[in-house]
Design an enzyme around this catalytic site. Sequence first.
Site, PDB file in Angstrom:
ATOM      1  N   TYR A  92       0.816  -1.228   0.000  1.00 24.64           N
ATOM      2  CA  TYR A  92       0.000   0.000   0.000  1.00 24.64           C
ATOM      3  C   TYR A  92       0.841   1.266   0.000  1.00 24.64           C
ATOM      4  O   TYR A  92       0.469   2.278  -0.578  1.00 24.64           O
ATOM      5  CB  TYR A  92      -0.951   0.009   1.198  1.00 24.64           C
ATOM      6  CG  TYR A  92      -2.160  -0.860   0.978  1.00 24.64           C
ATOM      7  CD1 TYR A  92      -2.984  -0.643  -0.130  1.00 24.64           C
ATOM      8  CD2 TYR A  92      -2.476  -1.905   1.840  1.00 24.64           C
ATOM      9  CE1 TYR A  92      -4.087  -1.439  -0.361  1.00 24.64           C
ATOM     10  CE2 TYR A  92      -3.582  -2.703   1.622  1.00 24.64           C
ATOM     11  CZ  TYR A  92      -4.391  -2.470   0.528  1.00 24.64           C
ATOM     12  OH  TYR A  92      -5.471  -3.245   0.302  1.00 24.64           O
ATOM     13  N   GLU A 185       1.303 -26.875  17.232  1.00 22.70           N
ATOM     14  CA  GLU A 185       0.603 -26.531  15.992  1.00 22.70           C
ATOM     15  C   GLU A 185      -0.757 -25.877  16.234  1.00 22.70           C
ATOM     16  O   GLU A 185      -1.066 -24.836  15.680  1.00 22.70           O
ATOM     17  CB  GLU A 185       0.422 -27.784  15.115  1.00 22.70           C
ATOM     18  CG  GLU A 185      -0.404 -27.495  13.847  1.00 22.70           C
ATOM     19  CD  GLU A 185      -0.604 -28.704  12.948  1.00 22.70           C
ATOM     20  OE1 GLU A 185      -0.042 -29.773  13.250  1.00 22.70           O
ATOM     21  OE2 GLU A 185      -1.318 -28.576  11.945  1.00 22.70           O
ATOM     22  N   ASP A 237       0.036 -32.164  14.759  1.00 21.67           N
ATOM     23  CA  ASP A 237      -0.885 -33.249  14.443  1.00 21.67           C
ATOM     24  C   ASP A 237      -0.096 -34.416  13.842  1.00 21.67           C
ATOM     25  O   ASP A 237       0.985 -34.216  13.280  1.00 21.67           O
ATOM     26  CB  ASP A 237      -1.928 -32.797  13.395  1.00 21.67           C
ATOM     27  CG  ASP A 237      -2.950 -31.822  13.991  1.00 21.67           C
ATOM     28  OD1 ASP A 237      -3.090 -31.792  15.230  1.00 21.67           O
ATOM     29  OD2 ASP A 237      -3.597 -31.093  13.196  1.00 21.67           O
TER      30      ASP A 237
END
Lengths: 346, 496
Positions: A92, A185, A237
């Site tokens: 921007y 995680e 996981d």
Amino acid sequence: MEVVEKLKRLGEEICTQIERGEYPFLDLPSRTTNNIVYDPERGRFTLGEAKIRRSTSNLKHLRSFTQTVWVAWIAKRLVEEGKTATLRDIYYLAESYKVKFKDQQESDSIVADLEALLGVPREKLGIFPEERATVYGDLTIRYNMPGYEEHTLKLTASPDGVAIGPALTNATFEDCGAEKVVMVESGGMFTRLIEEKAHEKFKAILIHTAGQAPRSARQFAYRLNRELNLPVYIFTDGDPWGAHIAMVVISGSANAAHIDDVAIPGARWIGILPADIEEYRLPSEKFNEKDWKRLGELTADPRYQSPFWREQLRKFEETGRKAEQQALSAHGLSYVTEKYLPEKIS
Amino acid sequence: MQAIFEEISVSDFFYRNRELAGFSSPSRATYMVIREVLENSLDACEEAGVLPNVKVSLSTVEGKVYRLTVKDNGFGVPVEEVPYAFGKFLYGSKFRLKQSRGVFGLGGAMALLYGQVTSGMPARVAVSDGGDIFEFKLRIDVERNEPLVEGRKRRKNVNGWHGTFVEMFFKGDYPKAEGKIIQYLQQTVIASPHAEVEFIDPAGRQRVFGRSVEEAPSPPVEVLPHPHGLDVEMLRRLVRRHGSKSLLSFMVKSFQRVGLATAKRFLEEAGFSPYQPVSSLSDRDILDLLDAMRNYKFPPPDAKCLSPIGRDALEAAIRKMFDPDFLYVCQRPPSVYRGHPFIVEVAVAYGCKNVEAGNGVSLYRFANKIPLVYDAYSDVSMKVVKRFNWSSYVSRPAAIAVFTHICSTRVPFKTAGKECVADPPEVEREIEMGLRECCRRLKTFLTGKIEVEEHGRRMKAYRRYLPEIARLAAELAGRDKPPSVADLIEEGGAWR
């Protein structure tokens, strides 16, 4: 060399080229896949020798050349003024200058070019990504941000953890009661561990990676590992995606082969390992198509060639099953701190 | 049952087969009537060597009956010729040739005939050479192909007008024909850039199609026919006309490009005695003579009887109407088909304003200085334009207009309606060659244009970015002043 000095030299080089009557050019290390090589010695990806000349004598390069110089210019201002900007800010910010980017992908890519050119990660240039990891634990830091110089903070201040933003990344470590780092995680598990007082029980600093660990989180863990000698454990996981979160912490990201990316070779993946699913009798699911595809990709990845990793991938292939971290709750909320982690972190 | 055979006159024939002459429907007939009378006027002005100012006015009388008036500023036909020029089919000398708009000699008469049979009213024709005005009320005796003069007046000419004035009535359909009529008038002043045509339509709207050159073309010269451009009937008529002459003198006097030496050599080779009287030729002999003429290599026909539009005039007219970015007009050298000389002119205009087709190729066809606005798809020019390999000359789509003009003592029209040119190989080839030459010029222009565009693009990019690079680099280096990039900008723009 100081970052500001590197940026100054870049400007000087371009000025000199112009004064010699040359069309200014930059020799950028090529970031294309053909030039990314795995260095088994260092256990990480690096760029090969290939360079790409970005020259203003080529009309097609004129715009990207200007953009590169502009990013360098804005980085120098950020560093000198002790300010930071996100990658999105950079996109921007350009709006108010003559060099516009057509999208953030373009500006991100130019930032990466500059990282490669200077051999400096963008955080050193005052440029940070959007995503934030959080940290919790017995660590007191002192800010170096202008206006916060004397502020200290203990990272147990909020039960939600403290965001690892630019301020924390550049903070000084003052006092540490922890002995290890555990990167987690999922947000659910992170909260569970705090509630179960895992930080006290295991004397651990907990870092929530929220999926793939952002570079700032890895950078933070790296500093804890280097400066405070804390071992790093990665808890994800039990699926190919979790395995790869651990791998990027250990070996660095292929997307960041152009800089001396943070890699923590001594970090360890503690689970959920494929073998844990049977051993701890965790509720599990069958691999779907995407899981199988990802497993195939990992098998071909040079980072997975060590005996430990080959064994993990083989086991996944054999069972074809996956389990989330929360599956441990099947044996009770405290099971993870009472039984699982003690056996993993010895 | 007994069949009844009757002889019909030329006018009767065309009356019964008026679609042959293009009067196939009310709308088409409206267009044809205006066209025929206007073309007569333009021919008359051209012959008189004046810049034509033709005023055409169409108004509704009642229902579908229209009144047409056409007034020009030529010098008219001689007073005694008026009834024949307008009231008799195929009137005029067929033994001499020159290019004119109305080729068949049907033109004015066909229009009058059509008006007479659809409206029942006679036509009024007035002529003046600047002196008194002679006015006729005319009908055509269709069965006998003879003019019927119903009234004749002589008036004082108060304001010195000269020219021809025609007033006639006919049944037609203007609204349906309007599009084609306007197209036709617009294009008429392209084919005759020295003409100005004013048109007032039935709604009273006035349109002026202005001239783009102030100089009348030199009028075409009458020439004798070329020995290769004959048919049996023509030869027979010539023979009848020159009955008393010797064959040698007949050949020299009746044909162009045949001198004494050529005639002698030809007659000897053909096995005719140069001194036998023409009248002694049998029908069989006439056929043999024609055959021999066709097989003998005479010098090519004379092109001085032709009057092309001319490169400058055509260019001025096209520029005025289309304001193209690029225009090239090519005039091919005279050529011959079946003994008829012809000249092809081709123009290609690129980046046209005011074309309906937008980006694409529009074709404008002309023959003997008249625009052809119907039946484009069976025309030889369309055939050439359609199979032309445009992509090897023009890379980007653009508004392109192609103009083809063929002028000849005998344009190979497919029908008496004069809207569509046939494709003798010689004509087709000339059009194609002309188009190629124009497009080669166009390609050169476009290549140059691309180079200029490229140069501009580079300059613009360097002007935009280099000063910015210098400024940023100087600030990076901590310098007070950015290095000068003026030379690099200049040089960079010039690069290929």
